[in-house]
Design an enzyme around this catalytic site. Structure first.
Site, PDB file in Angstrom:
ATOM      1  N   ASP A  71      28.933  50.125  42.110  1.00 40.24           N
ATOM      2  CA  ASP A  71      30.741  50.621  42.412  1.00 40.24           C
ATOM      3  C   ASP A  71      31.213  50.071  41.916  1.00 40.24           C
ATOM      4  O   ASP A  71      31.825  48.537  41.849  1.00 40.24           O
ATOM      5  CB  ASP A  71      30.586  50.679  43.856  1.00 40.24           C
ATOM      6  CG  ASP A  71      29.405  51.776  44.408  1.00 40.24           C
ATOM      7  OD1 ASP A  71      28.294  52.201  44.467  1.00 40.24           O
ATOM      8  OD2 ASP A  71      29.410  51.826  45.594  1.00 40.24           O
ATOM      9  N   ARG A  72      32.347  50.678  41.223  1.00 39.12           N
ATOM     10  CA  ARG A  72      33.695  50.283  40.743  1.00 39.12           C
ATOM     11  C   ARG A  72      33.855  49.576  41.522  1.00 39.12           C
ATOM     12  O   ARG A  72      34.506  48.160  40.741  1.00 39.12           O
ATOM     13  CB  ARG A  72      34.202  51.809  40.118  1.00 39.12           C
ATOM     14  CG  ARG A  72      35.570  51.672  39.566  1.00 39.12           C
ATOM     15  CD  ARG A  72      35.992  52.494  38.839  1.00 39.12           C
ATOM     16  NE  ARG A  72      37.119  52.357  37.918  1.00 39.12           N
ATOM     17  CZ  ARG A  72      38.214  52.648  38.565  1.00 39.12           C
ATOM     18  NH1 ARG A  72      38.613  52.342  40.081  1.00 39.12           N
ATOM     19  NH2 ARG A  72      39.586  52.324  37.496  1.00 39.12           N
TER      20      ARG A  72
END
Length: 248
Positions: A71-72
């Site tokens: 995830d970012r």
């Protein structure tokens, strides 16, 4: 003739991505992804890690391919394949669940019990342009079987440091599973995490991919580890969280 990459990178970007290298050989490239950098795609008009891999382009115009994603706002170990055969081998190994991923996370208090397994099915939902996962019952249409293990490494009155291992690879799995037992990850606004931890701002999702064990194309397994970044360590220290010797 010199082959030009399709993405134009600055000298600073090239230096940055090269500084993240944890391990490299002719087959694989392991990097310590910083928080705030998308692995691939996304709507933000900025280079992703996938774009930055052009810094490792070979003379034949090929560059490493990401084997999985983070995830970012998740920091830590991420793996890329440097050749097409390696990409095929690692892709099949990932599908066969031969990768072992270990994460560190900060939560508001130690889970009860302190160690355990979460087997709550998850359901993917689209809300507007965003994708979410929701904890559901097994008889819910579209429910995906999902299993996570957790272990409390340290706890104080301010919070807890937990080790997480996803046994399945669902989107946002660890985040939703921990929220489902009343322990959302610090800084995880999407799934109910607090924006403060130990009296300090939690500037992002406090989730770190600390270790990756994977089968190597030449045989055997490799273990790659990445230390948590400074923002994670700062919050852990503020809460007085240090791992118990022999428990890491």
């Amino acid at each position: 003739m010199t082959v030009q990459p399709p993405v134009s990178l600055t000298e600073e970007e090239i230096a940055a991505v090269r500084s993240w290298v944890l391990f490299e050989d002719p087959h694989v490239l392991a990097l310590a992804k910083p928080a705030g950098l998308s692995s691939q795609g996304g709507r933000i008009k900025a280079h992703t890690l996938d774009d930055l891999l052009w810094a490792f382009m070979r003379s034949n115009g090929k560059r490493p391919e990401l084997v999985h994603r983070l995830d970012r706002d998740t920091s830590g170990v991420i793996l890329a394949a440097k050749t097409k055969p390696a990409a095929g081998f690692l892709g099949k190994a990932l599908q066969a669940k031969r990768f072992k991923k270990t994460y560190r996370a900060l939560v508001s208090a130690a889970p009860e019990p302190r160690d355990g397994k979460i087997e709550t099915p998850l359901l993917r939902q689209e809300i507007g342009r965003e994708s979410y996962m929701r904890a559901v019952t097994a008889d819910t249409p579209g429910a995906q079987a999902s299993v996570s293990r957790y272990r409390t490494l340290a706890a104080s009155e301010e919070g807890a440091l937990v080790e997480l291992e996803p046994q399945t690879g669902r989107m946002h799995q660890l985040r939703v599973h921990m929220a489902s037992i009343g322990r959302p990850l610090a800084g995880d606004v999407r799934y109910g995490g607090a924006l403060t931890f130990a009296g300090r701002p939690a500037p992002r999702l406090m989730l770190h991919a600390a270790k990756l064990v994977f089968p190597h194309p030449e045989g055997g397994y490799r273990t790659i580890e990445a230390l948590p970044p400074e923002d994670f360590e700062t919050l852990a220290r503020a809460a007085g969280l240090t791992e118990v010797p022999g428990q890491s």
